[in-house]
Motif scaffolding. Structure first.
Motif, PDB file in Angstrom:
ATOM      1  N   LEU A   1       0.846  -1.190   0.000  1.00 43.77           N
ATOM      2  CA  LEU A   1       0.000   0.000   0.000  1.00 43.77           C
ATOM      3  C   LEU A   1       0.881   1.240   0.000  1.00 43.77           C
ATOM      4  O   LEU A   1       1.887   1.291   0.716  1.00 43.77           O
ATOM      5  CB  LEU A   1      -0.913  -0.018   1.224  1.00 43.77           C
ATOM      6  N   ASP A   2       0.522   2.235  -0.779  1.00 45.79           N
ATOM      7  CA  ASP A   2       1.378   3.411  -0.971  1.00 45.79           C
ATOM      8  C   ASP A   2       1.257   4.472   0.112  1.00 45.79           C
ATOM      9  O   ASP A   2       1.601   5.622  -0.093  1.00 45.79           O
ATOM     10  CB  ASP A   2       1.127   4.032  -2.347  1.00 45.79           C
ATOM     11  N   ARG A   3       0.800   4.087   1.273  1.00 44.25           N
ATOM     12  CA  ARG A   3       0.732   5.014   2.407  1.00 44.25           C
ATOM     13  C   ARG A   3       1.035   4.257   3.693  1.00 44.25           C
ATOM     14  O   ARG A   3       0.795   3.059   3.783  1.00 44.25           O
ATOM     15  CB  ARG A   3      -0.618   5.716   2.472  1.00 44.25           C
ATOM     16  N   ALA A   4       1.581   4.976   4.666  1.00 41.58           N
ATOM     17  CA  ALA A   4       1.900   4.396   5.970  1.00 41.58           C
ATOM     18  C   ALA A   4       0.648   4.449   6.836  1.00 41.58           C
ATOM     19  O   ALA A   4       0.149   5.529   7.148  1.00 41.58           O
ATOM     20  CB  ALA A   4       3.050   5.159   6.616  1.00 41.58           C
ATOM     21  N   VAL A   5       0.150   3.286   7.216  1.00 42.20           N
ATOM     22  CA  VAL A   5      -1.117   3.177   7.927  1.00 42.20           C
ATOM     23  C   VAL A   5      -0.876   3.026   9.428  1.00 42.20           C
ATOM     24  O   VAL A   5      -0.280   2.026   9.856  1.00 42.20           O
ATOM     25  CB  VAL A   5      -1.927   1.967   7.402  1.00 42.20           C
ATOM     26  N   PRO A   6      -1.310   4.003  10.234  1.00 44.37           N
ATOM     27  CA  PRO A   6      -1.173   3.851  11.685  1.00 44.37           C
ATOM     28  C   PRO A   6      -1.931   2.606  12.149  1.00 44.37           C
ATOM     29  O   PRO A   6      -2.993   2.276  11.626  1.00 44.37           O
ATOM     30  CB  PRO A   6      -1.835   5.118  12.246  1.00 44.37           C
ATOM     31  N   GLY A   7      -1.374   1.887  13.087  1.00 44.65           N
ATOM     32  CA  GLY A   7      -2.023   0.688  13.599  1.00 44.65           C
ATOM     33  C   GLY A   7      -1.926  -0.505  12.657  1.00 44.65           C
ATOM     34  O   GLY A   7      -2.676  -1.463  12.800  1.00 44.65           O
ATOM     35  N   ALA A   8      -0.997  -0.470  11.717  1.00 47.17           N
ATOM     36  CA  ALA A   8      -0.864  -1.575  10.759  1.00 47.17           C
ATOM     37  C   ALA A   8      -0.663  -2.909  11.455  1.00 47.17           C
ATOM     38  O   ALA A   8      -1.137  -3.942  10.979  1.00 47.17           O
ATOM     39  CB  ALA A   8       0.293  -1.303   9.794  1.00 47.17           C
TER      40      ALA A   8
ATOM     41  N   PHE B   1       3.948  -0.864  -5.563  1.00 51.57           N
ATOM     42  CA  PHE B   1       3.163  -0.027  -4.668  1.00 51.57           C
ATOM     43  C   PHE B   1       1.815   0.235  -5.330  1.00 51.57           C
ATOM     44  O   PHE B   1       1.754   0.500  -6.534  1.00 51.57           O
ATOM     45  CB  PHE B   1       3.893   1.290  -4.382  1.00 51.57           C
ATOM     46  N   ILE B   2       0.749   0.148  -4.533  1.00 54.85           N
ATOM     47  CA  ILE B   2      -0.603   0.350  -5.056  1.00 54.85           C
ATOM     48  C   ILE B   2      -1.344   1.369  -4.203  1.00 54.85           C
ATOM     49  O   ILE B   2      -1.047   1.530  -3.015  1.00 54.85           O
ATOM     50  CB  ILE B   2      -1.386  -0.965  -5.113  1.00 54.85           C
ATOM     51  N   ALA B   3      -2.334   2.039  -4.804  1.00 60.87           N
ATOM     52  CA  ALA B   3      -3.099   3.055  -4.095  1.00 60.87           C
ATOM     53  C   ALA B   3      -4.352   2.489  -3.434  1.00 60.87           C
ATOM     54  O   ALA B   3      -4.844   3.046  -2.454  1.00 60.87           O
ATOM     55  CB  ALA B   3      -3.489   4.173  -5.055  1.00 60.87           C
ATOM     56  N   ASP B   4      -4.868   1.373  -3.939  1.00 55.51           N
ATOM     57  CA  ASP B   4      -6.151   0.851  -3.461  1.00 55.51           C
ATOM     58  C   ASP B   4      -6.078  -0.667  -3.350  1.00 55.51           C
ATOM     59  O   ASP B   4      -5.826  -1.353  -4.343  1.00 55.51           O
ATOM     60  CB  ASP B   4      -7.249   1.269  -4.443  1.00 55.51           C
TER      61      ASP B   4
ATOM     62  N   ILE C   1       3.359   7.481   1.214  1.00 50.77           N
ATOM     63  CA  ILE C   1       4.791   7.190   1.153  1.00 50.77           C
ATOM     64  C   ILE C   1       5.290   7.869  -0.116  1.00 50.77           C
ATOM     65  O   ILE C   1       4.764   7.614  -1.206  1.00 50.77           O
ATOM     66  CB  ILE C   1       5.057   5.673   1.120  1.00 50.77           C
ATOM     67  N   ALA C   2       6.266   8.737   0.012  1.00 55.26           N
ATOM     68  CA  ALA C   2       6.756   9.524  -1.128  1.00 55.26           C
ATOM     69  C   ALA C   2       7.151   8.638  -2.300  1.00 55.26           C
ATOM     70  O   ALA C   2       7.688   7.547  -2.095  1.00 55.26           O
ATOM     71  CB  ALA C   2       7.951  10.379  -0.691  1.00 55.26           C
ATOM     72  N   GLU C   3       6.899   9.105  -3.505  1.00 57.97           N
ATOM     73  CA  GLU C   3       7.247   8.329  -4.701  1.00 57.97           C
ATOM     74  C   GLU C   3       8.741   8.033  -4.755  1.00 57.97           C
ATOM     75  O   GLU C   3       9.141   6.946  -5.175  1.00 57.97           O
ATOM     76  CB  GLU C   3       6.779   9.054  -5.957  1.00 57.97           C
TER      77      GLU C   3
END
Length: 193
Positions: free
Chosen positions: A76-83, A116-119, A96-98
């Motif tokens: 996933l292309d973002r850092a998820v709190p509580g992963a 890396f994916i957005a969805d 997460i920066a390109e």
């Protein structure tokens, strides 16, 4: 006598002014000097994420999947709190920066092709009533890099299918003498489904 006092006062004022200017330029003497880990923006995250993914994808005891069984890796292309928390929502998070994504992909080219994916919906398929990652893959959610220039933690959630997921938090240490960031273990609870 007046001329001597005027010269003396000018010397004292100049010295005091220079001292103040020096303190301002250097900063507060109580602050420690900058650590060796003052990298350009995103460099720490790229190095840390690459080491976390390398460890996670290479350790069947931690990802619960047999060696060589993961055919595709989606992150996933973002850092998820509580992963690393099985009951926390896996939504939101900071992108997460390109440039960080490119560095991670390059650093792990010897291990897997990382995408890396957005969805998450773009890689999830339903088979026999069970949602699973397409192409025999794994979907990884990374948590934010939390810590300082020497020690950080990163939560990880890896999903393969409805009964194939893991949650854990890695500890990562920056040892400049041994080649930079390396995973030193896990911390907190670990869950497997």
């Amino acid at each position: 006598m007046r001329a001597v006092l005027s010269v003396f006062a000018a010397v004292v004022l100049a010295a005091t002014g220079a001292g103040c200017a020096r303190v301002t330029a250097v900063g507060n003497a109580a602050e420690p000097p900058a650590a060796a880990g003052d990298w350009p923006a995103g460099a720490k995250e790229a190095e840390v994420y690459a080491q976390v993914l390398r460890r996670y994808l290479s350790a069947p005891g931690e990802n619960s999947f047999p060696a060589g069984s993961i055919a595709a890796v989606y992150v996933l292309d973002r850092a998820v709190p509580g992963a690393a928390d099985p009951v926390a929502p896996k939504t939101g998070g900071e992108p997460i920066a390109e440039s960080t994504q490119r560095e991670v992909v390059a650093a792990l080219a010897d291990l897997h092709v990382i995408r890396f994916i957005a969805d998450r919906a773009t890689v999830i398929v339903k088979k026999d009533g069970c949602e699973q990652v397409k192409d025999g893959g794994i979907l990884v959610n990374l948590g934010p890099v939390d810590g300082d220039d020497n020690d950080v933690t990163v939560g990880v959630y890896g999903y393969v299918a409805c009964l194939g997921a893991t949650w854990l938090t890695y500890t990562v240490h920056n040892d400049s003498g041994a080649g930079g960031w390396r995973v030193t273990g896990t911390t907190g609870p670990m869950a497997i489904s």
